[in-house]
Design a protein around this motif. Structure first.
Motif, PDB file in Angstrom:
ATOM      1  N   PRO A 146       0.818  -1.230   0.000  1.00  0.00           N
ATOM      2  CA  PRO A 146       0.000   0.000   0.000  1.00  0.00           C
ATOM      3  C   PRO A 146       0.847   1.274   0.000  1.00  0.00           C
ATOM      4  O   PRO A 146       0.554   2.224  -0.739  1.00  0.00           O
ATOM      5  N   SER A 147       1.897   1.296   0.819  1.00  0.00           N
ATOM      6  CA  SER A 147       2.733   2.499   0.883  1.00  0.00           C
ATOM      7  C   SER A 147       3.499   2.710  -0.407  1.00  0.00           C
ATOM      8  O   SER A 147       3.644   3.849  -0.884  1.00  0.00           O
ATOM      9  N   LEU A 148       4.022   1.635  -0.989  1.00  0.00           N
ATOM     10  CA  LEU A 148       4.758   1.772  -2.246  1.00  0.00           C
ATOM     11  C   LEU A 148       3.844   2.246  -3.370  1.00  0.00           C
ATOM     12  O   LEU A 148       4.245   3.082  -4.192  1.00  0.00           O
ATOM     13  N   ALA A 149       2.609   1.737  -3.401  1.00  0.00           N
ATOM     14  CA  ALA A 149       1.663   2.188  -4.419  1.00  0.00           C
ATOM     15  C   ALA A 149       1.377   3.680  -4.252  1.00  0.00           C
ATOM     16  O   ALA A 149       1.304   4.429  -5.231  1.00  0.00           O
ATOM     17  N   LEU A 150       1.222   4.109  -3.006  1.00  0.00           N
ATOM     18  CA  LEU A 150       0.986   5.522  -2.719  1.00  0.00           C
ATOM     19  C   LEU A 150       2.165   6.379  -3.180  1.00  0.00           C
ATOM     20  O   LEU A 150       1.984   7.421  -3.819  1.00  0.00           O
ATOM     21  N   LEU A 151       3.377   5.942  -2.870  1.00  0.00           N
ATOM     22  CA  LEU A 151       4.571   6.691  -3.252  1.00  0.00           C
ATOM     23  C   LEU A 151       4.727   6.766  -4.769  1.00  0.00           C
ATOM     24  O   LEU A 151       5.054   7.821  -5.318  1.00  0.00           O
ATOM     25  N   ALA A 177       2.918  11.811   5.436  1.00  0.00           N
ATOM     26  CA  ALA A 177       4.379  11.811   5.355  1.00  0.00           C
ATOM     27  C   ALA A 177       4.895  11.713   3.919  1.00  0.00           C
ATOM     28  O   ALA A 177       6.099  11.746   3.693  1.00  0.00           O
ATOM     29  N   VAL A 178       3.990  11.612   2.948  1.00  0.00           N
ATOM     30  CA  VAL A 178       4.406  11.338   1.573  1.00  0.00           C
ATOM     31  C   VAL A 178       5.254  12.457   0.985  1.00  0.00           C
ATOM     32  O   VAL A 178       6.276  12.201   0.329  1.00  0.00           O
ATOM     33  N   SER A 179       4.882  13.703   1.197  1.00  0.00           N
ATOM     34  CA  SER A 179       5.633  14.806   0.604  1.00  0.00           C
ATOM     35  C   SER A 179       7.083  14.803   1.099  1.00  0.00           C
ATOM     36  O   SER A 179       8.024  14.881   0.313  1.00  0.00           O
ATOM     37  N   ALA A 180       7.250  14.679   2.407  1.00  0.00           N
ATOM     38  CA  ALA A 180       8.604  14.635   2.964  1.00  0.00           C
ATOM     39  C   ALA A 180       9.334  13.376   2.516  1.00  0.00           C
ATOM     40  O   ALA A 180      10.548  13.398   2.283  1.00  0.00           O
ATOM     41  N   ALA A 181       8.601  12.276   2.395  1.00  0.00           N
ATOM     42  CA  ALA A 181       9.217  11.024   1.949  1.00  0.00           C
ATOM     43  C   ALA A 181       9.810  11.178   0.552  1.00  0.00           C
ATOM     44  O   ALA A 181      10.940  10.745   0.286  1.00  0.00           O
ATOM     45  N   LEU A 182       9.066  11.808  -0.343  1.00  0.00           N
ATOM     46  CA  LEU A 182       9.586  12.034  -1.687  1.00  0.00           C
ATOM     47  C   LEU A 182      10.761  13.013  -1.654  1.00  0.00           C
ATOM     48  O   LEU A 182      11.687  12.907  -2.467  1.00  0.00           O
ATOM     49  N   GLY A 183      10.733  13.938  -0.715  1.00  0.00           N
ATOM     50  CA  GLY A 183      11.863  14.848  -0.562  1.00  0.00           C
ATOM     51  C   GLY A 183      13.153  14.099  -0.267  1.00  0.00           C
ATOM     52  O   GLY A 183      14.219  14.437  -0.783  1.00  0.00           O
ATOM     53  N   VAL A 184      13.054  13.064   0.558  1.00  0.00           N
ATOM     54  CA  VAL A 184      14.232  12.240   0.851  1.00  0.00           C
ATOM     55  C   VAL A 184      14.725  11.557  -0.422  1.00  0.00           C
ATOM     56  O   VAL A 184      15.929  11.467  -0.670  1.00  0.00           O
ATOM     57  N   GLU A 185      13.787  11.095  -1.247  1.00  0.00           N
ATOM     58  CA  GLU A 185      14.178  10.452  -2.512  1.00  0.00           C
ATOM     59  C   GLU A 185      14.835  11.458  -3.456  1.00  0.00           C
ATOM     60  O   GLU A 185      15.811  11.124  -4.141  1.00  0.00           O
ATOM     61  N   TYR A 186      14.329  12.675  -3.510  1.00  0.00           N
ATOM     62  CA  TYR A 186      14.942  13.684  -4.377  1.00  0.00           C
ATOM     63  C   TYR A 186      16.394  13.940  -3.959  1.00  0.00           C
ATOM     64  O   TYR A 186      17.281  14.056  -4.810  1.00  0.00           O
ATOM     65  N   LEU A 187      16.607  14.039  -2.659  1.00  0.00           N
ATOM     66  CA  LEU A 187      17.970  14.275  -2.174  1.00  0.00           C
ATOM     67  C   LEU A 187      18.865  13.090  -2.516  1.00  0.00           C
ATOM     68  O   LEU A 187      20.007  13.261  -2.963  1.00  0.00           O
ATOM     69  N   HIS A 188      18.343  11.891  -2.331  1.00  0.00           N
ATOM     70  CA  HIS A 188      19.110  10.684  -2.652  1.00  0.00           C
ATOM     71  C   HIS A 188      19.461  10.642  -4.136  1.00  0.00           C
ATOM     72  O   HIS A 188      20.639  10.441  -4.500  1.00  0.00           O
ATOM     73  N   VAL A 189      18.477  10.839  -5.006  1.00  0.00           N
ATOM     74  CA  VAL A 189      18.719  10.756  -6.444  1.00  0.00           C
ATOM     75  C   VAL A 189      19.623  11.900  -6.910  1.00  0.00           C
ATOM     76  O   VAL A 189      20.503  11.702  -7.757  1.00  0.00           O
ATOM     77  N   GLY A 190      19.424  13.088  -6.370  1.00  0.00           N
ATOM     78  CA  GLY A 190      20.309  14.205  -6.706  1.00  0.00           C
ATOM     79  C   GLY A 190      21.756  13.886  -6.385  1.00  0.00           C
ATOM     80  O   GLY A 190      22.672  14.195  -7.164  1.00  0.00           O
ATOM     81  N   SER A 191      21.982  13.229  -5.246  1.00  0.00           N
ATOM     82  CA  SER A 191      23.349  12.864  -4.877  1.00  0.00           C
ATOM     83  C   SER A 191      23.905  11.802  -5.829  1.00  0.00           C
ATOM     84  O   SER A 191      25.100  11.800  -6.143  1.00  0.00           O
TER      85      SER A 191
END
Length: 347
Positions: free
Chosen positions: A27-32, A81-95
């Motif tokens: 469910p969480s992965l589908a949401l993300l 928490a989804v917006s912040a969760a995607l923010g973590v992914e953006y930082l990870h992918v940017g790096s």
């Protein structure tokens, strides 16, 4: 649909594999995934088009999953928490975009890296943009009417993780080619370069879920051990797997002279002759394939491969044990499953 918008088989496989191994995370992965597609639609112009190429099709979304499941595990709503969760992914992918520029890697997730596809200049700018997108996404939690001090803590946590990641990157550069750098410096490096985002993800989830101090501490301990386990396991992949699970060329570390976890263990266990072989293999100018062959031989003869696997298992067990203070739940099961995944990432 253009080639830039078409999902790759490797990214689909990564996502499917995570659902297979962590069915409670579906469910969480589908949401993300839905939210990622909504925020980064096809047809975007300029740097956003390149950012979409870097982000989609999404990989495992492991770090965002840590955010949503940490929030849920302490009684919060994962959707908040989804917006912040995607923010973590953006930082990870940017790096990662910047890492590929630094390392000169031409592939990422089974296709041309951003630098290889769009050029170094656009890759640097895109990595920068994704870092700013990360902060913007974290600040986007305001729509959930969070207390101002909680929102500030979320943004500070994400920014702090970014700074630690950069410190880890510079420390890694200092260690290149140095098989005598010592395990302590290596562990400090991976706690910064890899562990920082794991800790930030769980800390942000704890903040957004309204965790008690005891719950937040438990999640941070979990993340610290899990981050170590994942990086140690990642270092093992070129020597134990097929090279696809790490998402980068299997000879990249050898080509760049990095003394990774099993190499440092081998150095501790080796005699003078084997230590000289390791140093020569990681020296500048050694062909990557030759370097990896030599390293693999020394890892086998010293027993470093076995010792490295045992340490990964120990860190994963410590991570899972840290969750014992949390009430049993689907989300706690997911987090425990993430820890166990670090042990067999090449399967």
């Amino acid at each position: 649909m253009t080639p830039l918008d078409s999902p790759t088989a490797q990214a689909r496989t990564a996502g499917d594999d995570l659902v297979r191994r962590l069915p409670d995370a579906r469910p969480s992965l589908a949401l993300l995934h839905r939210e990622m597609e909504r925020r980064w639609p096809a047809g975007l112009p300029d740097v956003d088009r390149i950012s979409r190429y870097a982000l989609l099709p999404a990989g495992k979304l492991l770090r965002p999953l840590l955010v949503t499941e940490s929030a849920a595990a302490v009684g919060g709503d994962p959707e908040q928490a989804v917006s912040a969760a995607l923010g973590v992914e953006y930082l990870h992918v940017g790096s990662l975009v910047h890492d590929d520029v630094i390392d000169g890697d031409a592939t990422r997730r089974g296709r041309p890296s951003v630098a290889a596809h769009f050029g170094t200049a656009d890759a640097i700018v895109t990595g920068d943009a994704l870092i700013f997108d990360a902060v913007q996404a974290a600040a986007g939690c305001t729509r959930d009417r969070l207390p101002a001090e909680t929102l500030l803590s979320v943004v500070r946590t994400l920014a702090g993780a970014g700074i630690e990641l950069c410190r880890g990157q510079t420390l890694e550069a200092e260690l290149c080619g140095d098989t005598e750098c010592g395990m302590e410096r290596y562990l400090r490096m991976i706690a910064l370069k890899t562990g920082a985002l794991f800790r930030a993800a769980c800390r942000i989830g704890a903040l957004l879920g309204g965790a008690t101090a005891r719950q937040a501490d438990a999640l941070e301990q979990f993340a610290a051990h899990c981050g170590l386990a994942f990086q140690m396991s990642d270092d093992l992949l070129p020597h134990t797997g097929d090279g696809t699970a790490s998402g980068k060329p299997p000879l990249s570390d050898a080509a760049n002279g990095r003394p990774t976890f099993p190499v440092l263990l081998a150095h501790e266990l080796a005699g003078p002759a084997e230590r000289r072989r390791l140093a020569a293999a990681l020296a500048s100018g050694t062909p990557a394939a030759e370097a990896q062959r030599t390293v693999r031989e020394v890892l086998e003869t010293t027993g470093a491969l076995r010792a490295a696997r045992e340490r990964v298992q120990s860190e994963a067990a410590s991570a899972e044990n840290s969750l014992s203070v949390l009430a049993p739940s689907r989300s706690r099961n997911v987090l425990a499953g993430v820890a166990r995944m670090s042990v067999d990432r090449d399967r």
